[in-house]
Design a protein around this motif. Structure first.
Motif, PDB file in Angstrom:
ATOM      1  N   GLN A   1      50.878  60.770  12.986  1.00 37.80           N
ATOM      2  CA  GLN A   1      51.888  60.310  13.935  1.00 37.80           C
ATOM      3  C   GLN A   1      52.127  58.811  13.780  1.00 37.80           C
ATOM      4  O   GLN A   1      52.526  58.135  14.711  1.00 37.80           O
ATOM      5  N   GLN A   2      51.947  58.307  12.571  1.00 38.06           N
ATOM      6  CA  GLN A   2      52.171  56.895  12.316  1.00 38.06           C
ATOM      7  C   GLN A   2      53.577  56.658  11.776  1.00 38.06           C
ATOM      8  O   GLN A   2      53.998  57.283  10.804  1.00 38.06           O
ATOM      9  N   GLY A   3      54.294  55.745  12.420  1.00 34.57           N
ATOM     10  CA  GLY A   3      55.611  55.359  11.954  1.00 34.57           C
ATOM     11  C   GLY A   3      56.742  56.055  12.681  1.00 34.57           C
ATOM     12  O   GLY A   3      56.572  57.136  13.263  1.00 34.57           O
ATOM     13  N   LEU A   4      57.900  55.450  12.646  1.00 35.63           N
ATOM     14  CA  LEU A   4      59.067  55.994  13.344  1.00 35.63           C
ATOM     15  C   LEU A   4      59.463  57.358  12.799  1.00 35.63           C
ATOM     16  O   LEU A   4      59.709  58.298  13.565  1.00 35.63           O
ATOM     17  N   ALA A   5      59.545  57.491  11.479  1.00 36.44           N
ATOM     18  CA  ALA A   5      59.983  58.751  10.880  1.00 36.44           C
ATOM     19  C   ALA A   5      59.065  59.905  11.265  1.00 36.44           C
ATOM     20  O   ALA A   5      59.529  61.016  11.558  1.00 36.44           O
ATOM     21  N   ALA A   6      57.760  59.655  11.282  1.00 31.96           N
ATOM     22  CA  ALA A   6      56.806  60.707  11.630  1.00 31.96           C
ATOM     23  C   ALA A   6      56.984  61.157  13.076  1.00 31.96           C
ATOM     24  O   ALA A   6      56.893  62.354  13.382  1.00 31.96           O
ATOM     25  N   ASN A   7      57.247  60.231  13.960  1.00 29.72           N
ATOM     26  CA  ASN A   7      57.449  60.587  15.365  1.00 29.72           C
ATOM     27  C   ASN A   7      58.754  61.350  15.573  1.00 29.72           C
ATOM     28  O   ASN A   7      58.813  62.279  16.379  1.00 29.72           O
ATOM     29  N   VAL A   8      59.791  60.957  14.860  1.00 32.24           N
ATOM     30  CA  VAL A   8      61.057  61.689  14.962  1.00 32.24           C
ATOM     31  C   VAL A   8      60.865  63.124  14.482  1.00 32.24           C
ATOM     32  O   VAL A   8      61.303  64.080  15.139  1.00 32.24           O
ATOM     33  N   ARG A   9      60.199  63.296  13.346  1.00 35.24           N
ATOM     34  CA  ARG A   9      59.964  64.648  12.823  1.00 35.24           C
ATOM     35  C   ARG A   9      59.153  65.477  13.802  1.00 35.24           C
ATOM     36  O   ARG A   9      59.417  66.670  13.978  1.00 35.24           O
ATOM     37  N   ARG A  10      58.179  64.858  14.433  1.00 36.22           N
ATOM     38  CA  ARG A  10      57.291  65.599  15.327  1.00 36.22           C
ATOM     39  C   ARG A  10      58.034  66.152  16.541  1.00 36.22           C
ATOM     40  O   ARG A  10      57.764  67.265  17.004  1.00 36.22           O
ATOM     41  N   PHE A  11      58.970  65.381  17.068  1.00 39.47           N
ATOM     42  CA  PHE A  11      59.604  65.776  18.327  1.00 39.47           C
ATOM     43  C   PHE A  11      61.031  66.301  18.188  1.00 39.47           C
ATOM     44  O   PHE A  11      61.576  66.835  19.155  1.00 39.47           O
ATOM     45  N   GLN A  12      61.632  66.178  17.026  1.00 37.63           N
ATOM     46  CA  GLN A  12      63.031  66.582  16.855  1.00 37.63           C
ATOM     47  C   GLN A  12      63.271  68.031  17.230  1.00 37.63           C
ATOM     48  O   GLN A  12      64.281  68.369  17.852  1.00 37.63           O
TER      49      GLN A  12
END
Length: 203
Positions: free
Chosen positions: A143-154
């Motif tokens: 869950q590190q970084g903006l892209a990872a967080n977007v993928r996780r919750f999209q």
């Protein structure tokens, strides 16, 4: 031999060899704590070696249960981090509407993330009557970084149309809310504790 004075003992506790004095005094100054030794042993790392750390996503713990997403955004902005975080998620118990006491924040650079950790370590200036002291740790690697967080919750259930915007993850650009990417597949509706489960899996 003469016993060391109380003042001398406090000085040793306040600045152990492993913790540079300057960041510790900085933490004391902005929080108004009376005992520097309180936060010395578990302070976030501030050594030069941390300069090679590329992590940007942190987890804030021990937040007041009544704090809202908007309230947390305002707090971070008022404390000098306006425009320096681009993702924030405050998990909510959909049954009670209260937050779960922790939040994920992605900072715009590793340097800002380290400064954020130091600033909010043992933070207590919540603007409400609570004795809670904030603890800030790194989020897990996945869950590190903006892209990872977007993928996780999209495609998460917290993005379902039935979930109020205030209870969803928030993207920001230059300090202003930014549209979250649309789901790429069908998003199931959340159950009562969906916010809690999603947040805990992300730890």
């Amino acid at each position: 031999p003469a016993e060391p004075s109380v003042g001398a003992t406090a000085t040793v506790l306040a600045a152990p060899p492993s913790v540079p004095p300057a960041p510790l005094l900085h933490c004391h100054d902005h929080r108004g704590q009376s005992d520097l030794s309180t936060g010395a042993s578990d302070a976030p790392p501030t050594s030069p070696a941390a300069a090679g750390d590329t992590r940007t996503t942190v987890m804030m713990r021990n937040l007041p249960g009544s704090m809202s997403r908007a309230g947390l955004v305002k707090l971070l902005t008022d404390e000098g981090f306006g425009g320096e975080f681009d993702f924030l998620y405050l998990p909510i118990n959909f049954g009670t509407g209260a937050n779960l006491g922790f939040a994920f924040v992605n900072l715009v650079s590793p340097r800002v993330a380290r400064r954020f950790r130091a600033w909010f370590h043992r933070f207590s200036r919540w603007g409400s009557r609570t004795a809670k002291l904030c603890n800030v740790s790194w989020a897990r690697d996945q869950q590190q970084g903006l892209a990872a967080n977007v993928r996780r919750f999209q495609n998460s259930s917290v993005m379902h149309r039935s979930v109020p915007d205030e209870h969803r993850p928030l993207l920001l650009a230059g300090g202003a809310p930014s549209p979250f990417p649309r789901p790429t597949k069908r998003v199931p509706p959340p159950h009562e504790f969906a916010g809690a489960a999603g947040g805990r899996r992300a730890q």
